[in-house]
Design a protein around this motif. Structure first.
Motif, short mmCIF file in Angstrom:
data_model
loop_
_atom_site.label_atom_id
_atom_site.label_comp_id
_atom_site.label_asym_id
_atom_site.label_seq_id
_atom_site.Cartn_x
_atom_site.Cartn_y
_atom_site.Cartn_z
N SER A 1 35.35 40.12 32.40
CA SER A 1 35.56 38.82 31.65
C SER A 1 35.47 37.54 32.37
CB SER A 1 37.06 38.90 30.87
OG SER A 1 38.13 38.99 31.59
N THR A 2 35.76 37.69 33.66
CA THR A 2 35.48 36.62 34.81
C THR A 2 34.87 37.07 35.93
OG1 THR A 2 37.71 36.47 35.72
CG2 THR A 2 37.37 35.16 33.90
N GLY A 3 33.87 36.57 36.74
CA GLY A 3 33.30 36.96 37.74
C GLY A 3 32.17 37.82 37.24
N THR A 4 31.74 38.80 38.13
CA THR A 4 30.46 39.44 37.84
C THR A 4 30.87 41.05 38.32
OG1 THR A 4 29.65 39.29 40.18
CG2 THR A 4 28.83 37.70 38.59
N GLY A 5 30.06 42.06 37.52
CA GLY A 5 30.03 43.31 37.99
C GLY A 5 29.33 43.68 39.28
N ASP A 6 30.18 43.81 40.42
CA ASP A 6 29.97 43.90 41.64
C ASP A 6 29.15 45.17 42.14
OD1 ASP A 6 31.93 45.31 41.92
OD2 ASP A 6 33.25 43.75 42.84
N ARG B 1 43.44 43.11 32.87
CA ARG B 1 43.58 42.53 31.54
C ARG B 1 42.46 42.77 30.69
NH1 ARG B 1 42.93 37.53 33.28
NH2 ARG B 1 40.81 37.34 33.05
N ASP B 2 41.21 43.26 31.33
CA ASP B 2 40.06 43.64 30.30
C ASP B 2 40.33 45.12 29.81
OD1 ASP B 2 38.74 41.21 31.03
OD2 ASP B 2 37.45 42.34 32.67
N VAL B 3 40.82 45.94 30.46
CA VAL B 3 40.73 47.39 30.13
C VAL B 3 42.17 47.79 29.53
CG1 VAL B 3 38.98 47.77 31.65
CG2 VAL B 3 41.43 48.48 32.36
N ASP B 4 43.12 47.54 29.87
CA ASP B 4 44.46 48.19 29.63
C ASP B 4 44.89 48.05 28.28
OD1 ASP B 4 44.74 48.41 32.15
OD2 ASP B 4 46.69 47.38 32.68
N SER C 1 31.87 42.84 25.36
CA SER C 1 33.13 43.11 26.09
C SER C 1 33.58 44.57 26.08
CB SER C 1 34.22 42.12 25.51
OG SER C 1 34.69 42.74 24.37
N TYR C 2 34.56 45.01 26.94
CA TYR C 2 34.85 46.27 27.04
C TYR C 2 35.91 46.38 25.74
CZ TYR C 2 37.65 50.44 28.58
OH TYR C 2 38.31 51.45 28.44
N LEU D 1 41.55 41.42 45.98
CA LEU D 1 41.84 42.36 45.29
C LEU D 1 43.07 41.54 44.34
CD1 LEU D 1 42.60 45.15 44.54
CD2 LEU D 1 44.24 45.36 46.10
N PRO D 2 44.06 40.68 44.76
CA PRO D 2 44.97 40.25 43.97
C PRO D 2 44.51 39.55 42.75
CG PRO D 2 45.45 39.65 46.31
CD PRO D 2 44.06 40.10 46.36
N GLU D 3 43.42 38.94 43.02
CA GLU D 3 42.78 38.18 41.78
C GLU D 3 41.98 38.94 40.70
OE1 GLU D 3 39.28 34.76 40.86
OE2 GLU D 3 40.41 34.77 42.64
N ARG D 4 40.99 40.00 41.51
CA ARG D 4 40.18 40.71 40.85
C ARG D 4 40.69 42.02 40.10
NH1 ARG D 4 37.20 38.32 39.21
NH2 ARG D 4 35.89 40.00 38.51
N ILE D 5 42.09 42.50 40.55
CA ILE D 5 42.57 43.33 39.79
C ILE D 5 43.37 43.20 38.59
CG2 ILE D 5 44.87 43.47 40.94
CD1 ILE D 5 42.97 46.84 39.98
#
Length: 313
Positions: free
Chosen positions: A28-33, A183-186, A142-143, A174-178
């Motif tokens: 939802s924020t950032g890119t699929g890396d 939030r997206d998937v749970d 969205s997921y 990691l702290p930000e991205r995880i």
């Protein structure tokens, strides 16, 4: 690493929808890396009619659903009948199974022109659905929206639905991205299971959640309070399964205190495949396909069903 939810549903196929559908989402924020290759849902050495159909993310998942100006449905039908007659003549001459697959795909595309708009229209879903899946389920691509579509496809008889959510390659930050990925998937992943259960569908649908490998528990890169990462981990990782004959509320397998090696009940990927097929009522040792002079099976010469994880037949 790619997160996915796959639904294997036992029952009749819907002739107006593909039997294998792929949906892809990005954070939802950032890119699929990391990229995804179409061979992940390809058919391998099986005929191409077994490959997955990838739907586009966004408001228009399938291009050209509407006929072009000047061509009505009757005209489209006549055009397709003529093309099929030509293909049938060529098929009789050369006996190439790919011609038959192409004919079937043309027919499927024609039927999808009528079935897809209704499938993708979630505006008639009750408000309780969006409370369950989250507000992002209203956002096409969205997921959460894909989880909702997965339930709608399962209702309509689609046999296999695979969801990919990109953006798990957390070698740094990691702290930000995880937090973003969680939030997206749970919520949406849990909502899919609960939604299937409340509709009486979970007993006939197997939900699988996992990724391509695990992650080390030790730090990679800079070690600061807000910037560190984890490397790939090929020895241990976890997956969860729900419905479709899987016992609820159990944990199978255990790692050492550092999550580095498996110390109890290891499950090889072939064991996982054998167990999935067993849940579907299929003997993995008897399901074969003849290719280049020999019979192949999904588990090759390996695979043991993890009977502790499944209901007794």
């Amino acid at each position: 690493m790619c997160g996915f939810v796959g639904g294997l549903r036992v029952g009749s196929e819907n002739e107006n929808l593909p039997s294998f559908v792929v949906l892809i989402s990005t954070p939802s924020t950032g890119t699929g890396d990391q990229g995804l290759l179409s061979r992940l849902w390809g058919s391998g050495f099986l005929p191409s009619r077994y490959q997955g159909v990838k739907l586009r993310a966004g408001a228009e998942p399938v291009l050209y659903l509407k006929d072009p100006p000047g061509l009505d449905r009757a005209g489209r039908r006549d055009w397709l009948d003529t093309l099929n007659a030509l293909n049938a003549r060529r098929l009789q001459q050369v006996q190439d199974p790919e011609i038959a697959a192409r004919m079937a795909q043309y027919e499927m595309a024609y039927r999808m022109q009528a079935s897809m708009p209704e499938l993708m229209d979630v505006t008639k879903e009750p408000e309780s659905t969006f409370q369950l899946y989250g507000e992002s389920a209203r956002q096409p691509g969205s997921y959460a929206a894909n989880c909702l579509l997965a339930r709608r496809m399962a209702e309509r008889g689609v046999r296999f639905i695979q969801l990919y959510h990109r953006g798990w390659d957390h070698h740094g930050n990691l702290p930000e991205r995880i937090k973003v990925l969680s939030r997206d998937v749970d919520q949406a992943s849990a909502a899919l299971v609960m939604d299937l259960k409340q509709r009486g569908m979970l007993k006939d649908t197997l939900v699988i959640w996992g990724g391509e490998f695990g992650r080390t528990v030790y730090s990679q890169g800079r070690l600061t309070a807000d910037d560190y990462g984890r490397d790939h981990h090929g020895k241990t990782f976890a997956m969860w399964l729900a419905g479709g004959g899987i016992k609820p509320g159990i944990t199978y397998g255990q790692t050492d205190d550092f999550s580095f090696n498996i110390v109890e009940n290891p499950v090889h990927v072939h064991d996982l495949q054998a167990t999935i097929l067993n849940c579907l009522g299929i003997d993995h040792e008897r399901l074969t396909y003849r290719f280049q002079g020999r019979h192949y099976r999904l588990t090759d010469v390996h695979g043991q069903v993890v009977k502790e994880s499944s209901f007794e037949p």
